[in-house]
Design a protein around this motif. Structure first.
Motif, PDB file in Angstrom:
ATOM      1  N   UNK A 349      -9.819  22.554 -10.670  1.00 43.21           N
ATOM      2  CA  UNK A 349     -10.325  23.302 -11.813  1.00 43.21           C
ATOM      3  C   UNK A 349      -9.373  23.222 -12.996  1.00 43.21           C
ATOM      4  N   UNK A 350      -9.942  23.074 -14.176  1.00 46.92           N
ATOM      5  CA  UNK A 350      -9.158  23.002 -15.412  1.00 46.92           C
ATOM      6  C   UNK A 350      -9.698  24.018 -16.405  1.00 46.92           C
ATOM      7  N   UNK A 351      -8.987  24.151 -17.512  1.00 51.50           N
ATOM      8  CA  UNK A 351      -9.467  25.038 -18.568  1.00 51.50           C
ATOM      9  C   UNK A 351     -10.879  24.625 -18.974  1.00 51.50           C
ATOM     10  N   UNK A 352     -11.733  25.609 -19.141  1.00 54.16           N
ATOM     11  CA  UNK A 352     -13.123  25.326 -19.487  1.00 54.16           C
ATOM     12  C   UNK A 352     -14.053  25.309 -18.292  1.00 54.16           C
ATOM     13  N   UNK A 353     -13.490  25.345 -17.061  1.00 53.88           N
ATOM     14  CA  UNK A 353     -14.320  25.308 -15.852  1.00 53.88           C
ATOM     15  C   UNK A 353     -14.669  26.691 -15.314  1.00 53.88           C
ATOM     16  N   UNK A 354     -14.218  27.748 -15.991  1.00 48.46           N
ATOM     17  CA  UNK A 354     -14.429  29.102 -15.467  1.00 48.46           C
ATOM     18  C   UNK A 354     -15.912  29.414 -15.300  1.00 48.46           C
ATOM     19  N   UNK A 355     -16.742  28.977 -16.245  1.00 46.67           N
ATOM     20  CA  UNK A 355     -18.166  29.261 -16.165  1.00 46.67           C
ATOM     21  C   UNK A 355     -18.811  28.652 -14.941  1.00 46.67           C
ATOM     22  N   UNK A 356     -18.480  27.381 -14.663  1.00 47.18           N
ATOM     23  CA  UNK A 356     -19.035  26.713 -13.487  1.00 47.18           C
ATOM     24  C   UNK A 356     -18.597  27.424 -12.211  1.00 47.18           C
ATOM     25  N   UNK A 357     -17.326  27.832 -12.155  1.00 50.29           N
ATOM     26  CA  UNK A 357     -16.795  28.515 -10.977  1.00 50.29           C
ATOM     27  C   UNK A 357     -17.494  29.860 -10.789  1.00 50.29           C
ATOM     28  N   UNK A 358     -17.610  30.628 -11.867  1.00 54.35           N
ATOM     29  CA  UNK A 358     -18.240  31.949 -11.795  1.00 54.35           C
ATOM     30  C   UNK A 358     -19.699  31.831 -11.339  1.00 54.35           C
ATOM     31  N   UNK A 359     -20.402  30.816 -11.823  1.00 50.79           N
ATOM     32  CA  UNK A 359     -21.801  30.634 -11.441  1.00 50.79           C
ATOM     33  C   UNK A 359     -21.949  30.347  -9.950  1.00 50.79           C
ATOM     34  N   UNK A 360     -20.968  29.634  -9.372  1.00 50.99           N
ATOM     35  CA  UNK A 360     -21.010  29.395  -7.922  1.00 50.99           C
ATOM     36  C   UNK A 360     -20.812  30.704  -7.171  1.00 50.99           C
ATOM     37  N   UNK A 389      -5.631  31.397 -18.726  1.00 44.78           N
ATOM     38  CA  UNK A 389      -4.162  31.476 -18.746  1.00 44.78           C
ATOM     39  C   UNK A 389      -3.533  30.590 -17.676  1.00 44.78           C
ATOM     40  N   UNK A 390      -4.163  30.510 -16.501  1.00 43.04           N
ATOM     41  CA  UNK A 390      -3.468  29.922 -15.353  1.00 43.04           C
ATOM     42  C   UNK A 390      -4.203  28.767 -14.681  1.00 43.04           C
ATOM     43  N   UNK A 391      -5.303  28.297 -15.278  1.00 41.49           N
ATOM     44  CA  UNK A 391      -6.096  27.249 -14.619  1.00 41.49           C
ATOM     45  C   UNK A 391      -5.276  26.002 -14.326  1.00 41.49           C
ATOM     46  N   UNK A 392      -4.281  25.715 -15.149  1.00 40.58           N
ATOM     47  CA  UNK A 392      -3.495  24.492 -14.958  1.00 40.58           C
ATOM     48  C   UNK A 392      -2.019  24.802 -14.717  1.00 40.58           C
ATOM     49  N   UNK A 393      -1.759  25.923 -14.066  1.00 49.93           N
ATOM     50  CA  UNK A 393      -0.397  26.281 -13.672  1.00 49.93           C
ATOM     51  C   UNK A 393      -0.303  26.145 -12.157  1.00 49.93           C
ATOM     52  N   UNK A 394       0.153  24.985 -11.641  1.00 48.45           N
ATOM     53  CA  UNK A 394       0.075  24.723 -10.203  1.00 48.45           C
ATOM     54  C   UNK A 394       0.893  25.668  -9.346  1.00 48.45           C
TER      55      UNK A 394
END
Length: 693
Positions: A349-360, A389-394
């Protein structure tokens, strides 16, 4: 076989496999072991007058003899013999070609030996369920057509078997096999032999008796158990040549020679490439100190060592273990490449993917079933904020999204919970693809294990899940019934309660005058830490940072806060009039958007004396303190986990609502290869069963 300081392997040489042709001084010498750099020879005492450079002609089995100088480096007298160490001094490419072929043959012979011939073997798992073992045989040896090899006294026989069918008559089960290669008539009826076959990410062995022998088939008595061993850190994945992944290296022994090889397979720890011994002049154990892998997004620098040889579809391949990467970025690029090559439908998951994740989460009923209805809007707002804030903080966060075509249909996440511990959560699958649930679940579970093992630095992994659900029992209970190293995990049950906060609930608690709740002092923290060290498994004590100098998570909380990530722990003690500690409440906070079920805003109680567990006043005092703490922290809700098996009505009368019974799995990194193998095999078998029907 021993790995030497000279970066090669030396192999024990049986009498007659390799001989020395020397007219006088070494006429009675015998080679005892050999490597690409030299070897050891055994000479009767009195045959050697001193050390120096000696020309010797070697004859290595089927290979033509070659002559070279050896330097005699050191001697040790053992009884009537002198053990002499030697080093080659003028090994040309032609001589290296012979030596490479011979040592590669020795390496293959070593790899064919039964792996439990000595006590230094890796951890194994014993599988005793006869029905499950029948399924394993059917899946691997019938459906996958994996051959079975036969061992006698730890040596592999020149015989390959193919399982034809499994027969059950009353209480007896038999394995009927065809003979693919070799002569089965050499086997002895009613004798016990050892058998092995390859699993998904490990190997199996079992002991069985020959029930019947025919010219082209055998009947074996079904074994009492299967032993599984050799678990790999990650799956070994074939790579098509058209992808252009290449291995380029300076030759470790031949100057001005550059190796340029297509990569056949990849895993997190290494890769393999095809080789021809007489052309490539490589030997087992050779190190490539200045090598390059050409990934699709550009080359990375590595140092690697040849660690294995495989026969793959008539081609020999060398397995290379990556020892070092040129930098941390190169390591992350390689391991991310292998993740996507292994689990091709997964994406990080990267920034901008929150909507797709939430829909699942919504489409899987996760939001509907597990999120308090009045908090959905607030949690969604926090979820999107936290994601960006943290989508790309491994270090803090890893999100996996499973795609079926262009549609995102599955999720699994990891977040940092404690300094050395990550939490796995949000495993969800869209209802519209439930027919593919086991296949999607396999990739999500395996992918997250890969993330924990290779992409983050946590030592421990924790997951909370519903108790008594069929899928959860399959994924966890089945594994722990077989995994024998109890010190590597905690697997226990708890009762989970939710508390939606308001001020009336706090003021509704009537408390006793002789019980007081106070914040932790250094003295009380020391008492609690020592108590927890005494009663808890070592892995839990370390994973939850209960050490005296870490128990408040003060340093960790500050580090997280600097990155905009909330993790906080407060500890409160119930004490009597004499300030004697009776029980301790541990209350933790985190952003409610990290886990929509609110597992980061979670509390639990440790009772420091046995009778305190029965005292409702102590329980009420600490629950009231938890409510007050979370209200002050601005949390609309918190989770209370009961590990003490307190009667449900005693807790619910305190305005805390029972939600479910759950299971907790806490494990260390060392058990993940075995668990990865279990997930892959179990869900592959189930998915294959559904496809077949």
């Amino acid at each position: 076989m021993v790995e030497e300081r000279r970066d090669s392997y030396r192999f024990d040489i049986q009498k007659g496999e390799a001989t020395i042709n020397h007219p006088s001084t070494l006429a009675m010498a015998r080679i005892t072991n050999l490597s690409v750099g030299g070897g050891h020879i055994l000479v009767p005492a009195g045959q050697m007058d001193g050390l120096g450079k000696v020309p010797i002609e070697f004859k290595l089995g089927k290979y033509p003899p070659f002559q070279t100088d050896v330097i005699l480096t050191r001697t040790i007298q053992i009884h009537d013999f002198i053990h002499i160490g030697t080093r080659f001094s003028n090994l040309t490419a032609e001589k290296l070609m012979i030596l490479s072929g011979f040592l590669s043959d020795q390496f293959l012979d070593e790899s064919r030996k039964y792996p439990f011939a000595d006590s230094s073997n890796p951890v194994s798992i014993i599988k005793k369920d006869p029905d499950m073992n029948c399924n394993l045989f059917s899946y691997h040896c019938r459906f996958q057509k994996t051959p079975v090899y036969v061992f006698d006294d730890h040596s592999r026989l020149p015989l390959r078997l193919q399982v034809r069918e499994l027969i059950k008559r009353r209480n007896d089960r038999h394995i009927i096999t065809n003979v693919l290669d070799g002569n089965a008539e050499r086997l002895v009826l009613e004798k016990n032999y050892l058998f092995t076959f390859a699993g998904t990410n490990a190997a199996y062995s079992f002991e069985s008796r020959i029930h019947r022998i025919e010219k082209s088939s055998l009947s074996l008595v079904f074994p009492a158990y299967l032993r599984q061993y050799g678990f790999r850190d990650s799956l070994r994945v074939p790579i098509e040549i058209k992808e252009g992944l290449e291995f380029i290296s300076e030759h470790p022994r031949v100057s001005d020679m550059i190796l340029r090889k297509p990569v056949f397979e990849v895993s997190a720890q290494g890769f393999s490439f095809p080789f021809v011994p007489e052309q490539d002049l490589l030997c087992p154990g050779d190190n490539m100190m200045n090598a390059t892998l050409t990934l699709p997004d550009g080359p990375i620098g590595i140092k690697g060592s040849i660690r294995s040889i495989r026969e793959c579809s008539g081609t020999l391949t060398y397995g290379v273990k990556i020892l070092h990467f040129s930098n941390q970025e190169a390591e992350m690029r390689w391991k991310s490449y292998v993740l996507l090559a292994t689990y091709q439908r997964l994406r990080m998951g990267k920034r901008g993917d929150a909507g797709a994740y939430w829909n699942i989460l919504k489409a899987s009923d996760y939001i509907g079933k597990e999120v308090t209805p009045t908090l959905k809007t607030e949690i969604k707002k926090h979820f999107f904020s936290q994601w960006e804030r943290h989508a790309e903080n491994p270090r803090i966060n890893q999100n996996l999204i499973y795609y079926k075509g262009e549609k995102a249909v599955g999720t699994f996440s990891m977040n940092l919970l404690y300094p050395k511990t990550g939490i796995g959560h949000h495993m969800s699958v869209d209802r519209c693809v439930r027919k593919s649930f086991f296949e999607i679940g396999r990739e999500l579970f395996s992918g997250l294990q890969y993330v924990f093992r290779h992409l983050v630095t946590t030592e421990f992994y924790i997951s909370y899940f519903y108790a008594d659900k069929t899928f959860n029992n399959l994924m966890f209970r089945g594994f722990f019934n077989e995994y024998t190293l109890k010190e590597n995990y905690v697997y226990d049950r708890y009762h989970l309660y939710k508390c939606l906060l308001d001020s009336e609930k706090i003021h509704s608690h009537g408390l006793s005058n002789n019980i007081h709740v106070q914040p932790a002092s250094p003295e009380l923290l020391k008492v609690l830490s020592e108590y927890l060290k005494m009663i808890l498994p070592k892995i839990e004590f370390e994973a939850f940072s209960y050490q005296e100098n870490e128990i408040t998570l003060e340093t960790f909380s500050s580090e997280c806060s600097a990155k905009g990530y909330e993790r906080k722990r407060r500890i409160f003690f119930a004490v009597d009039d004499d300030d004697k500690p009776l029980a301790a409440l541990i209350a933790e906070t985190g952003d409610i958007g990290v886990n929509t079920f609110n597992l980061l805003n979670c509390s639990w109680i440790f009772y420091l004396i046995p009778i305190a567990k029965q005292d409702d006043t102590i329980l009420a005092s600490l629950i009231k303190q938890a409510m007050q703490f979370y209200m002050e922290e601005g949390k609309p809700e918190f989770i209370f986990i009961d590990y003490n098996d307190i009667e449900r009505q005693r807790i619910e009368r305190l305005a805390v609502q029972y939600f479910t019974d759950g299971m907790r799995w806490l494990g260390n990194r060392e058990m993940l290869p075995a668990y990865l193998n279990y997930v892959e095999e179990t869900l592959r078998m189930i998915n294959n069963h559904f496809r077949a029907h």
